[in-house]
Write an enzyme that holds these catalytic residues in place. Structure first.
Site, PDB file in Angstrom:
ATOM      1  N   GLY B  12       0.713  -1.297  -0.030  1.00 22.84           N
ATOM      2  CA  GLY B  12      -0.035  -0.055  -0.038  1.00 22.84           C
ATOM      3  C   GLY B  12       0.905   1.258   0.116  1.00 22.84           C
ATOM      4  N   THR B  13       0.278   2.217   0.555  1.00 26.13           N
ATOM      5  CA  THR B  13       1.142   3.538   0.702  1.00 26.13           C
ATOM      6  C   THR B  13       2.614   3.446   1.247  1.00 26.13           C
ATOM      7  OG1 THR B  13      -0.982   4.539   0.719  1.00 26.13           O
ATOM      8  CG2 THR B  13       0.741   5.935   1.113  1.00 26.13           C
ATOM      9  N   GLY B  15       3.994   0.455   2.053  1.00 26.70           N
ATOM     10  CA  GLY B  15       5.115  -0.407   1.564  1.00 26.70           C
ATOM     11  C   GLY B  15       5.716   0.072   0.200  1.00 26.70           C
ATOM     12  N   ARG B  49      -2.510  -4.790  -9.794  1.00 23.78           N
ATOM     13  CA  ARG B  49      -2.497  -3.477  -9.524  1.00 23.78           C
ATOM     14  C   ARG B  49      -1.354  -2.616  -9.873  1.00 23.78           C
ATOM     15  NH1 ARG B  49      -3.808  -1.834  -3.473  1.00 23.78           N
ATOM     16  NH2 ARG B  49      -3.103   0.265  -3.457  1.00 23.78           N
ATOM     17  N   GLU B 191     -10.839   8.925   6.211  1.00 24.76           N
ATOM     18  CA  GLU B 191     -11.354   7.852   5.566  1.00 24.76           C
ATOM     19  C   GLU B 191     -12.823   8.195   5.153  1.00 24.76           C
ATOM     20  OE1 GLU B 191      -9.312   5.282   4.774  1.00 24.76           O
ATOM     21  OE2 GLU B 191      -7.722   5.791   5.376  1.00 24.76           O
ATOM     22  N   LYS B 206      -1.802   3.687  19.508  1.00 21.69           N
ATOM     23  CA  LYS B 206      -0.727   4.242  19.828  1.00 21.69           C
ATOM     24  C   LYS B 206      -0.275   4.642  21.227  1.00 21.69           C
ATOM     25  CE  LYS B 206      -1.032   5.830  15.243  1.00 21.69           C
ATOM     26  NZ  LYS B 206      -1.752   7.115  14.378  1.00 21.69           N
ATOM     27  N   GLY B 303       1.326   9.373   6.268  1.00 24.35           N
ATOM     28  CA  GLY B 303       1.812   9.628   5.000  1.00 24.35           C
ATOM     29  C   GLY B 303       2.932   8.804   4.687  1.00 24.35           C
TER      30      GLY B 303
END
Lengths: 429, 429
Positions: B12-13, B15, B49, B191, B206, B303
């Site tokens: 994803g973002t 990775g 993808r 989201e 967290k 991010g």
């Protein structure tokens, strides 16, 4: 349980603070490291002096090199200070004998960091120095490890609590430098001889080290452009406020096409920038990395507790077996970056002139600026006292230090300009 | 030069950001570690993808456990996410095989951290998770190493960028939660299903991890008192401003005589406190240690860039041979601290009541507070619309949650009180 036998050279505020912290948090440190930290030997100049710690059971040395050589000492904490002499000899001796070293000595590292890093790596031991920069803020670890994946763009730091206290107090009270300095001295925030702090030397030592970590070069204290805060006037602080800035003694390191730029001088920073909120005796460091963007660290930069916190964190690292290159990259890979000349610095400037209040003054000044390709961003010319001295304040658009310096030299020669122009650089954050 | 062969599970973002960062900073990382980081294998659900990275030359796996088992993979990056299922199985498999693991998975660690720490230590390998908390801010390293000499008093954190963006935007624009949430969704800051962020779950994961590091206990997500920001009204933000506060979704962990207190809920913090300056999508964490005092860390909490910065920093640590206990203390020494019940929490409170504007209302309310031993610190009762609904706002002196809850239950029953009372805790910093 393993035991790390520690020798502490130097029993001033930091040395005694370190002793006290190791004693007080013994169980906690054992839980975190699986080892006992035990101070077995100490050294200071004056054995008779009264100290706030119990030295019973510790071997006493008059000579720190002898302490380093004591076969019963596994790790040496160098808390003597000074860039040369006993501190340097002690660290060299410890590393030569293959013993890890913890030091809080920014001056020594700023001058001899590359040599000592090489010695540590040859010996295969850790030379740790978290306490040398920004006291309790773990900024060395952040830069060397936590942000190690980033190409660093710039490091900006408020690295001297005394100067920051003085500038903060000047802003809050409107008083001038000399008055606030005297008060800081009375409160114990400034030394009797305040030069190291207010002339920027101490902060420049720290900047040289942060720049080394950030850009992988050997520390170059001699390459830093250093200006202190003595010339910051109350009126400049008031004008800064009006223009939306705060004045901070800021250390900046960044890589430019001309080479590594390292500057330590009063700066105007936008009032709402995170580092502008770092007030009083606090230190703050902003690291700008390509991937991480900006990360601010803020905390106490000096004092027994914060500095001892850093020294003992380094001991915890050593007890845990951590070993990273002293300056972030192996000593033989330290680059010798070209030094960007200050004349090549590009930035904006705040200028204050004291002029005779009469017609044509602005025309003369504007003409000089135009001739030097310096363009004006903002201008404050307010009070009207015909024939008297009045301030003219202006900020420039981005230009070079060379152009600005030349323009100011010319402006200073104008007959209507009564004092040496004051210039404070603006740092965009 | 040595080579560290990396398998990345999850593209994803984060990775893809990790892949891109390793590629882009190859030379820099080699300089800093003396090793080459090379991604040799990847795994994701959908091979077809389109991704912003070049996967040429990397082995593809459909099953992340098979990637972990690949003998050509030295280190596994688990960037799949989710507290159970493939992520957990992959990490267990890698550790079982004696391979170091880097993960960004806060949910998994909050639920299974103690078990995984034990597995990592049994295998003698690093389980690193800087990216799981506060993205680009190296707060895990600060707490676990940089501040390891301190007895920690309290940790306060703004740990969710989406919520902080919404609260900041509500304050700046005066708009209500629903409007600002919709805008944040349109901008990609929230989201489609915002529950994890705005209901506090993500931040509580967290907090459980920071509390574990700070106090040496196993992570206890179930022990956290969690409230999100849905009930924060525009009018409360305005009153906070008037009273000198900012409203932040704050995670707090501190040791009390009743045990470990862990709370994640909207808080009022003094406007001039450093953490009150952490705005927009930024995260901020203040660690209060006995010796270091307060240290603030501020930066981007999410991010691709900031998170990849943290993942690769962990890989740099592994390449350098660093090995520290996963949760700051060896797993077998993790304490099972008693949990302080929320009813025992001591603090000050902001209360807003909507009441009928008529005489005697304050007398009724004051009587209830007095009967519950709650004393009023400040009171705002302003607009005069006889017979209409008006707000009454008050802040209390220090009291207990139990007393305040009982008083509010009683106040809610008063005939003149028109709505459920709103309560926001005040955190003294």
């Amino acid at each position: 349980m393993g035991k790390l036998r520690i020798g502490i050279a130097g029993l001033g505020t930091v040395g005694c603070g370190t002793l006290a912290l190791i004693e007080r948090n013994r169980a906690l440190i054992e839980q975190r490291t699986g080892q006992t930290l035990e101070v077995v030997a100490v050294c200071a100049r004056d054995r008779a002096r009264t100290r706030p710690v119990d030295l019973a059971g510790m071997r006493w040395f008059d000579d720190p090199k002898a302490l380093a050589a004591d076969p019963g000492v596994d790790v040496v904490c160098e808390l003597i200070g000074g860039s040369e002499g006993p501190a340097l000899e002690t660290v060299r001796e410890a590393l030569r004998l293959g013993k890890p070293v913890v030091t809080a000595n920014k001056a020594m590292l700023a001058h001899h960091g590359a040599e000592l890093a090489r010695l540590a790596e040859q010996a295969g031991v850790q030379l740790a120095w978290e306490a040398a920069v920004a006291g309790g803020i773990p900024i060395v670890k952040s830069l060397r490890e936590g942000l190690a994946a980033n190409r660093i763009r710039r490091v900006n730091g408020i690295l001297n609590g005394t100067s920051n206290y003085i500038l903060t107090s000047m802003r809050e009270t409107g008083r001038d430098f000399e008055t606030v300095l005297a008060e800081a001295q009375a409160l114990g925030y400034a030394e009797a001889d305040p030069s190291f702090d207010v002339d920027g030397i101490d902060a420049a030592h720290k900047l040289a080290l942060l720049a080394s970590l950030a850009f992988g070069g050997r520390p170059r204290f001699d390459a830093i452009h250093v200006e202190g805060i003595r010339h910051v006037a109350a009126i400049d602080i008031a004008f800064a406020e009006e223009l939306g800035y705060r004045i901070k003694l800021l250390g900046t390191a960044r890589m430019t096409p001309e080479g590594l730029e390292q500057r330590l001088h009063p700066c105007m920073v936008a009032k709402d920038a995170p580092i502008a909120q770092v007030n009083g005796v606090f230190n703050g460091v902003v690291v700008e990395g390509e991937d991480v963007d900006a990360v601010l660290h803020e905390g106490r930069g000096a004092g027994a507790g914060p500095t001892a916190s850093a020294v003992v964190a380094d001991l915890v690292d050593i007890a845990r077996g951590t070993r990273v290159p002293t300056l972030g990259v192996p000593a033989e890979r330290l680059a010798d970056h070209p030094i960007a000349p200050m004349a090549a610095h590009e930035g904006s400037y705040y200028i204050r002139l004291m002029v005779v209040d009469r017609s044509g003054v602005m025309a003369d000044i504007s003409a000089v600026l135009r001739d030097h390709d310096v363009s004006i961003e903002a201008l404050i010319q307010r009070s009207r006292n015909p024939g008297q001295a009045v301030p003219i304040v202006l900020t420039s658009h981005e230009t070079t230090e060379a152009r600005m310096t030349a323009a100011l030299a010319r402006i200073a020669e104008l007959e209507v300009v009564l004092e040496q122009p004051r210039m404070i650089r603006i740092e965009r954050l």
